[in-house]
Design a protein around this motif. Structure first.
Motif, PDB file in Angstrom:
ATOM      1  N   ILE A 141      11.189  16.762   7.478  1.00  0.00           N
ATOM      2  CA  ILE A 141      11.240  15.861   6.262  1.00  0.00           C
ATOM      3  C   ILE A 141      11.649  14.260   6.793  1.00  0.00           C
ATOM      4  N   SER A 142      11.102  13.392   5.924  1.00  0.00           N
ATOM      5  CA  SER A 142      11.575  11.923   6.168  1.00  0.00           C
ATOM      6  C   SER A 142      11.721  11.466   4.521  1.00  0.00           C
ATOM      7  N   ILE A 143      12.721  10.828   4.579  1.00  0.00           N
ATOM      8  CA  ILE A 143      13.248  10.033   3.210  1.00  0.00           C
ATOM      9  C   ILE A 143      13.397   8.577   3.598  1.00  0.00           C
ATOM     10  N   ALA A 144      12.771   7.560   2.950  1.00  0.00           N
ATOM     11  CA  ALA A 144      12.659   6.337   3.241  1.00  0.00           C
ATOM     12  C   ALA A 144      12.972   5.616   1.900  1.00  0.00           C
ATOM     13  N   HIS A 145      13.613   4.262   2.056  1.00  0.00           N
ATOM     14  CA  HIS A 145      13.649   3.297   0.838  1.00  0.00           C
ATOM     15  C   HIS A 145      12.996   2.378   1.574  1.00  0.00           C
ATOM     16  N   MET A 146      11.812   1.889   0.691  1.00  0.00           N
ATOM     17  CA  MET A 146      10.766   0.793   1.037  1.00  0.00           C
ATOM     18  C   MET A 146      10.638  -0.224  -0.052  1.00  0.00           C
ATOM     19  N   VAL A 147      10.203  -1.353   0.487  1.00  0.00           N
ATOM     20  CA  VAL A 147      10.216  -2.600  -0.660  1.00  0.00           C
ATOM     21  C   VAL A 147       8.812  -3.207   0.170  1.00  0.00           C
ATOM     22  N   ALA A 148       7.654  -3.171  -0.712  1.00  0.00           N
ATOM     23  CA  ALA A 148       6.421  -3.729  -0.247  1.00  0.00           C
ATOM     24  C   ALA A 148       6.322  -5.130  -1.004  1.00  0.00           C
ATOM     25  N   PRO A 149       5.972  -6.273  -0.318  1.00  0.00           N
ATOM     26  CA  PRO A 149       6.285  -7.462  -0.542  1.00  0.00           C
ATOM     27  C   PRO A 149       4.748  -7.755  -1.411  1.00  0.00           C
ATOM     28  N   PRO A 150       4.955  -8.639  -2.518  1.00  0.00           N
ATOM     29  CA  PRO A 150       3.584  -8.952  -3.142  1.00  0.00           C
ATOM     30  C   PRO A 150       2.323  -9.293  -2.111  1.00  0.00           C
ATOM     31  N   ASN A 151       1.102  -8.934  -2.629  1.00  0.00           N
ATOM     32  CA  ASN A 151      -0.084  -8.970  -1.892  1.00  0.00           C
ATOM     33  C   ASN A 151      -0.001  -8.278  -0.478  1.00  0.00           C
ATOM     34  N   TRP A 152       0.705  -7.421  -0.248  1.00  0.00           N
ATOM     35  CA  TRP A 152       0.819  -6.430   0.803  1.00  0.00           C
ATOM     36  C   TRP A 152      -0.196  -5.160   0.794  1.00  0.00           C
ATOM     37  N   SER A 153      -0.636  -4.861   1.900  1.00  0.00           N
ATOM     38  CA  SER A 153      -1.492  -3.667   2.110  1.00  0.00           C
ATOM     39  C   SER A 153      -1.689  -3.035   3.538  1.00  0.00           C
ATOM     40  N   GLU A 154      -1.909  -2.187   3.567  1.00  0.00           N
ATOM     41  CA  GLU A 154      -2.161  -1.331   5.093  1.00  0.00           C
ATOM     42  C   GLU A 154      -3.570  -0.715   5.104  1.00  0.00           C
ATOM     43  N   PRO A 155      -3.852  -0.311   6.287  1.00  0.00           N
ATOM     44  CA  PRO A 155      -5.254   0.208   6.493  1.00  0.00           C
ATOM     45  C   PRO A 155      -5.098   1.676   5.968  1.00  0.00           C
ATOM     46  N   PHE A 203      -2.564   2.979  -5.137  1.00  0.00           N
ATOM     47  CA  PHE A 203      -2.999   3.667  -4.140  1.00  0.00           C
ATOM     48  C   PHE A 203      -4.379   4.033  -4.300  1.00  0.00           C
ATOM     49  N   GLU A 204      -5.143   3.890  -3.166  1.00  0.00           N
ATOM     50  CA  GLU A 204      -6.633   4.296  -3.151  1.00  0.00           C
ATOM     51  C   GLU A 204      -6.647   5.670  -2.504  1.00  0.00           C
ATOM     52  N   ILE A 205      -7.014   6.606  -3.362  1.00  0.00           N
ATOM     53  CA  ILE A 205      -6.864   8.131  -2.869  1.00  0.00           C
ATOM     54  C   ILE A 205      -8.527   8.658  -2.836  1.00  0.00           C
ATOM     55  N   ASP A 206      -8.790   8.772  -1.711  1.00  0.00           N
ATOM     56  CA  ASP A 206     -10.321   9.356  -1.597  1.00  0.00           C
ATOM     57  C   ASP A 206     -11.183   8.485  -2.568  1.00  0.00           C
ATOM     58  N   GLY A 207     -11.101   7.536  -2.515  1.00  0.00           N
ATOM     59  CA  GLY A 207     -11.969   6.626  -3.119  1.00  0.00           C
ATOM     60  C   GLY A 207     -11.655   6.093  -4.532  1.00  0.00           C
ATOM     61  N   GLU A 208     -10.562   6.924  -5.155  1.00  0.00           N
ATOM     62  CA  GLU A 208     -10.190   6.428  -6.598  1.00  0.00           C
ATOM     63  C   GLU A 208      -8.889   5.615  -6.563  1.00  0.00           C
ATOM     64  N   ALA A 235      -5.724  13.975   2.445  1.00  0.00           N
ATOM     65  CA  ALA A 235      -6.435  12.778   1.585  1.00  0.00           C
ATOM     66  C   ALA A 235      -6.375  11.652   2.260  1.00  0.00           C
ATOM     67  N   ARG A 236      -7.568  11.035   2.142  1.00  0.00           N
ATOM     68  CA  ARG A 236      -7.772   9.647   2.689  1.00  0.00           C
ATOM     69  C   ARG A 236      -7.144   8.575   1.893  1.00  0.00           C
ATOM     70  N   ILE A 237      -6.281   7.967   2.401  1.00  0.00           N
ATOM     71  CA  ILE A 237      -5.556   7.009   1.226  1.00  0.00           C
ATOM     72  C   ILE A 237      -5.260   5.562   1.804  1.00  0.00           C
ATOM     73  N   ARG A 238      -4.998   4.671   0.822  1.00  0.00           N
ATOM     74  CA  ARG A 238      -4.764   3.270   1.342  1.00  0.00           C
ATOM     75  C   ARG A 238      -3.676   2.768   0.382  1.00  0.00           C
ATOM     76  N   TYR A 239      -2.423   2.409   0.902  1.00  0.00           N
ATOM     77  CA  TYR A 239      -1.350   1.785   0.256  1.00  0.00           C
ATOM     78  C   TYR A 239      -1.427   0.465   0.039  1.00  0.00           C
ATOM     79  N   SER A 240      -1.223  -0.314  -1.156  1.00  0.00           N
ATOM     80  CA  SER A 240      -1.114  -1.646  -1.398  1.00  0.00           C
ATOM     81  C   SER A 240      -0.103  -2.051  -2.527  1.00  0.00           C
ATOM     82  N   ASN A 241       0.219  -3.300  -2.449  1.00  0.00           N
ATOM     83  CA  ASN A 241       0.777  -3.937  -3.473  1.00  0.00           C
ATOM     84  C   ASN A 241      -0.151  -5.330  -3.810  1.00  0.00           C
ATOM     85  N   PRO A 242      -1.105  -4.957  -4.385  1.00  0.00           N
ATOM     86  CA  PRO A 242      -1.802  -6.460  -4.863  1.00  0.00           C
ATOM     87  C   PRO A 242      -1.229  -7.361  -5.984  1.00  0.00           C
TER      88      PRO A 242
END
Length: 122
Positions: free
Chosen positions: A34-48, A67-72, A88-95
């Protein structure tokens, strides 16, 4: 021998994109299940995009996260949570214009070997 452990100094994962990642439990503490993490994504952040080999639970503490999950596209706000199943194919972002603070729990633990992150060019 005590049957508990207290985490007083989580592992701060080095990043280059302005995102704060504090892993409380996971591979950094020899907990590969298991992993448990606290995160803060800045404005306009995204990852591949990625196709992880682990289930990931996300709980939004403040702000919004996309969350872009399998195109949704799915947007979560404060107090909401989601389970994204492995494969699932996913892309995380904070737009959005405000930071997003959240908790992420991965089963088994997050690792670069299991995340299957795509290159930026994909």
């Amino acid at each position: 021998m005590k049957k508990y452990k207290i985490q007083k100094s989580p592992f701060v994962v080095p990043t280059t994109d302005g995102k704060l990642i504090e892993e409380h439990w996971g591979n950094s503490t020899q907990n590969s299940n298991i992993s448990i993490a606290h995160m803060v994504a800045p404005p306009n952040w995204s990852e591949p995009h990625q196709t992880p080999e682990f289930d990931e639970f996300t709980i939004i503490i403040s702000g919004k996260k996309q969350f872009e999950i399998d195109g949704e596209n799915v947007v979560l706000e404060e107090g909401q949570s989601i389970l994204i199943e492995k494969g699932a194919r996913i892309r995380y972002s904070n737009p959005f214009s405000e930071p997003c603070e959240y908790l992420a729990i991965c089963l088994p633990a997050f690792s670069m070997e299991l995340v299957n992150r795509e290159s930026e060019n994909n």
